[in-house]
Structures are given as C-alpha cells and as structure tokens.
Design an enzyme around this catalytic site. Structure first.
Site, mmCIF file in Angstrom:
data_model
loop_
_atom_site.group_PDB
_atom_site.id
_atom_site.type_symbol
_atom_site.label_atom_id
_atom_site.label_comp_id
_atom_site.label_asym_id
_atom_site.label_seq_id
_atom_site.Cartn_x
_atom_site.Cartn_y
_atom_site.Cartn_z
ATOM 1 N N CYS A 8 -36.218 -44.000 49.485
ATOM 2 C CA CYS A 8 -37.419 -44.006 49.012
ATOM 3 C C CYS A 8 -37.533 -42.693 47.995
ATOM 4 C CB CYS A 8 -38.364 -42.822 50.397
ATOM 5 S SG CYS A 8 -38.828 -44.933 51.398
ATOM 6 N N ARG A 24 -40.601 -52.224 54.210
ATOM 7 C CA ARG A 24 -39.556 -51.626 54.764
ATOM 8 C C ARG A 24 -39.125 -51.101 56.058
ATOM 9 N NH1 ARG A 24 -37.200 -47.443 50.683
ATOM 10 N NH2 ARG A 24 -35.265 -48.408 51.855
ATOM 11 N N ASP A 56 -41.250 -37.596 58.772
ATOM 12 C CA ASP A 56 -41.493 -39.095 59.056
ATOM 13 C C ASP A 56 -42.948 -39.205 59.089
ATOM 14 O OD1 ASP A 56 -38.076 -40.364 58.974
ATOM 15 O OD2 ASP A 56 -39.177 -39.338 57.354
ATOM 16 N N LYS A 81 -36.286 -48.550 63.218
ATOM 17 C CA LYS A 81 -35.316 -48.239 62.380
ATOM 18 C C LYS A 81 -34.203 -47.072 61.654
ATOM 19 C CE LYS A 81 -37.042 -46.719 57.664
ATOM 20 N NZ LYS A 81 -36.033 -46.433 57.179
ATOM 21 N N ASN A 82 -34.311 -46.127 61.674
ATOM 22 C CA ASN A 82 -33.146 -45.381 61.863
ATOM 23 C C ASN A 82 -32.458 -45.233 62.459
ATOM 24 O OD1 ASN A 82 -34.733 -44.760 59.666
ATOM 25 N ND2 ASN A 82 -35.366 -43.065 59.484
HETATM 26 C C1 EPZ Z 1 -33.173 -40.017 57.206
HETATM 27 O O1 EPZ Z 1 -32.748 -40.290 56.159
HETATM 28 C C2 EPZ Z 1 -33.675 -40.681 57.520
HETATM 29 N N1 EPZ Z 1 -33.633 -42.347 57.183
HETATM 30 C C3 EPZ Z 1 -34.934 -40.633 57.124
HETATM 31 O O2 EPZ Z 1 -36.119 -41.900 56.835
HETATM 32 C C4 EPZ Z 1 -35.736 -39.006 57.861
HETATM 33 O O3 EPZ Z 1 -36.970 -38.587 56.986
HETATM 34 C C5 EPZ Z 1 -34.350 -38.139 57.415
HETATM 35 O O4 EPZ Z 1 -32.894 -38.537 57.959
HETATM 36 C C6 EPZ Z 1 -34.764 -37.214 58.041
HETATM 37 O O5 EPZ Z 1 -35.075 -36.915 59.300
HETATM 38 C C7 EPZ Z 1 -32.842 -42.497 57.972
HETATM 39 O O6 EPZ Z 1 -32.154 -42.346 58.789
HETATM 40 C C8 EPZ Z 1 -31.872 -44.035 57.158
HETATM 41 P P1 EPZ Z 1 -31.301 -35.954 55.565
HETATM 42 P P2 EPZ Z 1 -31.090 -38.878 55.362
HETATM 43 O O7 EPZ Z 1 -29.615 -36.018 54.887
HETATM 44 O O8 EPZ Z 1 -29.954 -39.170 56.151
HETATM 45 C C9 EPZ Z 1 -30.323 -33.186 52.303
HETATM 46 C C10 EPZ Z 1 -38.383 -42.470 56.912
HETATM 47 O O9 EPZ Z 1 -38.977 -42.991 55.652
HETATM 48 N N2 EPZ Z 1 -29.786 -33.683 51.893
HETATM 49 O O10 EPZ Z 1 -31.249 -35.503 57.385
HETATM 50 O O11 EPZ Z 1 -31.379 -39.629 54.158
HETATM 51 C C11 EPZ Z 1 -32.126 -34.307 50.853
HETATM 52 O O12 EPZ Z 1 -31.832 -34.222 50.716
HETATM 53 C C12 EPZ Z 1 -36.734 -42.243 56.179
HETATM 54 O O13 EPZ Z 1 -37.654 -44.216 57.310
HETATM 55 C C13 EPZ Z 1 -28.566 -33.153 50.699
HETATM 56 O O14 EPZ Z 1 -29.093 -32.683 50.043
HETATM 57 O O15 EPZ Z 1 -32.076 -37.314 55.036
HETATM 58 C C14 EPZ Z 1 -33.344 -33.568 51.786
HETATM 59 O O16 EPZ Z 1 -33.397 -32.794 51.603
HETATM 60 C C15 EPZ Z 1 -37.158 -41.204 55.026
HETATM 61 N N3 EPZ Z 1 -27.376 -33.245 50.842
HETATM 62 C C16 EPZ Z 1 -32.674 -33.172 53.657
HETATM 63 O O17 EPZ Z 1 -31.758 -32.788 53.441
HETATM 64 C C17 EPZ Z 1 -26.163 -34.764 51.156
HETATM 65 O O18 EPZ Z 1 -25.938 -34.794 51.244
HETATM 66 C C18 EPZ Z 1 -32.358 -33.860 54.565
HETATM 67 O O19 EPZ Z 1 -31.531 -35.494 54.388
HETATM 68 C C19 EPZ Z 1 -27.557 -35.293 52.555
HETATM 69 C C20 EPZ Z 1 -28.997 -34.571 52.531
#
Ligand code: EPZ
Length: 423
Positions: free
Chosen positions: A120, A403, A310, A24-25
C-alpha cells in the site's frame, strides 16, 4: 486484476453474529517463517486473501510445494524442496510482506536475492531498518540492478536497537537470528499481536526466544528448527472493521472469536463514543450495540498497544457521523490520510493539517458517491461509509479490498448490508 467495483446501498441496523478469519498480518509472516525448517508446515485458520495467494506464489518460486484447501482453511507448505534464494521483482512488488522472506533465507541458506517490496502507498515505506539490522548481523548487501544481493558470511549474533519499533524489521531480524549461533537482542522491538503469533510458532519449531520489558526480544540461536502445525490467530483488524460497520449503521452485532484483550484502546474509543460494548469472556468475544447519538472522539495511532493505524481509516468514518469534532493524528505512516478526499466526496467535513492530522466535524449524514479505494484499509472504510450514506456508493479499486479481507462483503450482507460486487 484492478477492474470491477463494489456497489453499496444505505444499510441501517446491521445485526447478527459473525466469525473472523485468520489475521492477514500474522499468516503472511508465518508463511515466510516456514522457510526456516525443512519439512511440511501445516497452517490452519488460513484466510483466503489475495496476499496469501501472492505469498504462496513467492514461496513456490523458491521451490516450496504448497497446497491450500480453502474449504478447511488449511495450508501445507513443503520446504524440503526449497532450491532457490531468488525472488523476482514482479513478485516482490506485489506486497510489503515479500521482504519477510529475506531473514529466513539468510538464516537457512546464508543468502537472498530480493527486490524492494511493494504494498500500500502509505508513504516511502523504506526498508532501511531491515537492512541495517542485517548489516549489523554481518550480511553483505549489494544493489545489482533491481535486486538486493544479500550474503551472510555467516550471520553473527548482535544486539540491535530499532530506532522505530518496526513490525517488519522486528520480524525479519528475529527470523534471521533464530538459527544464528549466540544471543541476539532486538531492543525497542515491535510487540504487535501478529509479531507475538510469529514468536509462538517459532518457539513451537524449537526457537529460543524470550521477551523482556520494555519490548526487547532475546533470541538464542539453535542449530535446527522443525516444521510444525499451527493455527493462525483471529484478525483483530477484521474485528474492528466489522464493529465500526455496526456502529455507523446503528446496528447490534456479536463476534464470538473477537480477541478483545488485544483491542483495548480501540474498544475504549468506541465506548467513549457511547456504543455499548459487552465482553463475552475474559479472553474473547465482543457484542456491540450502537448508540443512535454517537459522540466524536479524538485519537492518535501508534505502535501496539496504541490505537492501530490499520483501523484509522474505518474509525475516521465513524467520526464523520458523530456529534462534535474529532482530531485524528496518524503517527505511523506519513501518508495514510488519502481516504480523506474520498470521504469528502460523500459530504464528510474533514480538514487536513499536513499529511498527519485530520480534523473531522461530524455531519448528520453522508451521501453516496463514486469513490476510489487507495489502499487496503481505506477500501474497507469506504465500504463502511457507503453503508451509512444516503443513496448508492460505487467504489473502484476493489483489488485492495481483496488483498486485506476474505469476502467481507458476504459477511456484511449476512448482517443485513446491501452490497453487490461487480468483479
Ligand atoms: C506492518 O507493516 C503491517 N503489514 C501493516 O499493515 C501495519 O500497518 C504496520 O505493520 C504497522 O502496524 C504487514 O504486517 C504485512 P512497520 P510494516 O515496519 O512492517 C517505517 C495493512 O493494511 N519504516 O512497522 O511495513 C515505515 O515507513 C498493512 O494490513 C522505516 O522507516 O510496518 C512506517 O512509517 C499496512 N524503515 C513505520 O516505520 C523500515 O525499515 C512503521 O512501519 C521499516 C519501517
């Protein structure tokens, strides 16, 4: 959309062989990357997930013409007809991945009109790192009502240090940079397998991307990219979810296309619990034979190659039924332990210390209950808990399950699970 429930009966000893869907990701960001080239992108091994259909709808709103043959898992995305850079707030709110069209739109058209993404409820999930990276590259960003108006005059190559190796921010900045003249450096970039899959298709499209250690992406902009055919990698998160389902039901399953080389830390924890893990070959395939006396293990989630956030919720279920005490430390999202209270309804002994640490004391058994899925990965965890629990578990919130997984209940039933879905 949000109705229906899943009814799970105790199912002992899952066994057999099971195949994986595309990740998915990886598929969501790769669909978004098709905007970077004018032509017909052909993606294979595409999972029929609700989020894939959402991303299809979003790209169609931008003017793309898309066909998706679920039988052959093949999607064709024609972006020669792209004629807009505006994504409605309704569509943006459906999932986090919506924000991943911003980078490609800025690269191809120099502008994007997007709203804040949904997804989520794992915490605040801001997009400040995305926006700071774009601003560094010369993008003017203005909040107009529910929209972010982004204009590049034009994009300029920069070196940018990500304070946190954000997956999405890495992907968005990289896609903005591939058509930007000059050399862009992203320091402290995310290097999850799904990010590497994006890099692989971008390189196939003609992008010039190098990976330097530790975690620096060097992107030399090119003038044009070509639409290509590409196969999505198998989903390591689905694989982990299936392995845990077998582990908690004292089962014995094989996953021939399991990408074990990107699952080391997770597989080591299962081995430490006493489960027998056999690798089929050097690069893929795993068999798990569960132990009937699993030992509790502690773990902390983190950016790749750490324990995947995840898989935290499903792995918590395995600790609920293990001998001893497990301390689980969620370091990626500040509110990703909400499934704890649902597991407590089933008899789990879990004490939370704030929103980041859960201490799990193993119990002899869980009991079926009515539970509510709060997010994608928690929905899978609660189904797994239902497989192990005595009695019947009824889970609502199955839109989360849809999803993140392609008919996972059918795969589990084929392994001997007793699950009924009432849509
Ligand atoms: C991706 O989300 C994945 N989603 C998530 O999978 C996954 O858990 C996550 O990466 C971590 O591996 C998709 O790829 C669609 P991040 P993403 O930016 O990109 C903070 C699932 O269940 N952050 O690495 O949103 C954020 O709040 C989903 O498949 C900021 O503060 O993850 C989090 O605490 C859930 N500011 C941390 O970084 C930003 O601008 C990691 O987020 C961006 C992120």
């Amino acid at each position: 959309m949000n109705g229906g429930c899943i009814v799970v009966e105790q199912s002992v000893g899952l066994q057999g062989e099971v195949a994986l869907e595309g990740a998915k990701n990886a598929v969501l960001v790769i669909m978004a990357s098709s905007v970077l080239a004018s032509g017909v992108t052909i993606l294979t091994n595409v999972p029929a997930l609700a989020d894939v259909f959402q991303m299809k709808q979003l790209l169609e709103q931008l003017g793309a013409v898309i066909t998706f043959d679920q039988a052959t898992k093949t999607m064709e995305i024609n972006t020669t007809t792209l004629n807009d850079c505006v994504v409605s707030p309704e569509l943006m709110r459906k999932m986090r991945a919506s924000i991943l069209v911003a980078g490609p739109l800025l690269a191809r058209f120099g502008r994007a009109r997007v709203a804040l993404p949904g997804g989520c409820l794992l915490g605040a999930r801001p997009i400040d790192l995305h926006l700071r990276a774009f601003a560094r590259m010369g993008v003017a960003i203005e909040v107009v009502g529910e929209y972010l108006h982004m204009n590049a005059h034009p994009l300029c190559a920069q070196t940018f240090v990500l304070e946190y190796p954000s997956v999405g921010a890495t992907e968005n900045m990289m896609m903005a940079a591939v058509l930007t003249q000059g050399v862009t450096r992203i320091i402290n970039a995310a290097v999850e397998p799904e990010v590497l899959d994006l890099i692989a298709i971008l390189r196939k499209m003609g992008a010039r991307i190098e990976i330097e250690v530790p975690g620096t992406l060097v992107i030399e902009g090119v003038s044009v990219l070509s639409a290509v055919e590409y196969e999505i990698i198998p989903d390591r998160l689905e694989a982990g979810t299936l392995l845990i389902a077998a582990a908690v039901t004292n089962g014995h399953i094989s996953i021939p296309d399991c990408p074990h080389t990107v699952m080391d830390v997770f597989l080591e924890r299962l081995t430490e619990m006493g489960h027998e893990i056999t690798l089929h070959s050097a690069n893929k395939g795993v068999t798990l034979k569960a132990t009937d006396v699993p030992r509790a293990v502690s773990f902390r989630t983190g950016p790749y190659p750490g324990f995947p956030t995840d898989l935290q919720a499903p792995m918590m279920v395995a600790q609920c039924l293990a001998l001893g005490t497990s301390v689980i430390y969620e370091t990626v999202f500040e509110n990703r332990l909400v499934h704890t209270r649902e597991l407590q309804k089933m008899g789990a002994q879990i004490v939370q210390d704030g929103s980041l640490i859960a201490t799990v004391k193993g119990v002899d058994c869980l009991y079926g209950a009515s539970v509510i899925a709060p997010d994608i990965r928690a929905s899978a965890a609660l189904v797994i808990a239902g497989l192990a629990a005595q009695g019947q578990t009824i889970m609502t919130g199955i839109h989360h399950f849809r999803r993140g997984y392609t008919r996972l209940e059918d795969k589990l039933c084929a392994l001997g699970a007793r699950i009924k879905v009432q849509e």
